[in-house]
Write an enzyme that holds these catalytic residues in place. Sequence first.
Site: not given
Ligand code: ADP
Length: 189
Positions: A128, A134, A89, A13, A145
Amino acid sequence: MNLILLGPPGAGKGTQAKSICDKFNLCHLSTGDILRNEVANQTELGKQAKDIMDKGELVSNEVILQIIKNFIDNNLSKFTGFLFDGFPRSAEQADMLNKVLNDIKVSIDKVILLDVDQSILLNRIMKRKEEEGRVDDSEKVLKSRLDVYFTQTQPLIDYYLNLNLLKKVDGTKEINQVNQDINTILEAA
Ligand code: ADP
């Protein structure tokens, strides 16, 4: 044009979001990037979010709402639209987004689903981890996740399908090909 980019962790993404935003002059709103920034800067919000992110769980809706409202307020006049990446989400977050957008008289034009099979995601994320380091890219956290994605985020696919907004793209192709497939969808009326 306002878009949502939907897909599991590791679907690509972030990579696609950058190209889309450059080409269509959209503002990239990645809740994950914003949260990681808050953690790195050790802000109050970052301190609240860190443990939850390290476990791969979802940060509270209150925190997310605050983040997106601030971000939209700060960028609304500068761009022709937003690309939402990693948000919404869950069904509750989709409702939150509707309310926020209604208030500023904006609507979502398309939702792009980056479709990648689960078996491929693990390999991508392990790679990654080596490249970017990360903290939440460990195998254990990734499992959580993915669980969160399948239980809370995946239902949004049907939600946006019913609204006739969802467009599915095969995210297992090469980056450039995925990018072209997305552009074709976005350039169509
Ligand atoms: P990925 O899509 O690779 O899992 P992100 O970078 O989008 O990773 O998100 C990393 C972390 O940040 C998530 O696992 C969560 O803990 C938090 N997070 C990100 N966006 C949200 C959201 N919209 N609502 C709740 N937690 C979020």
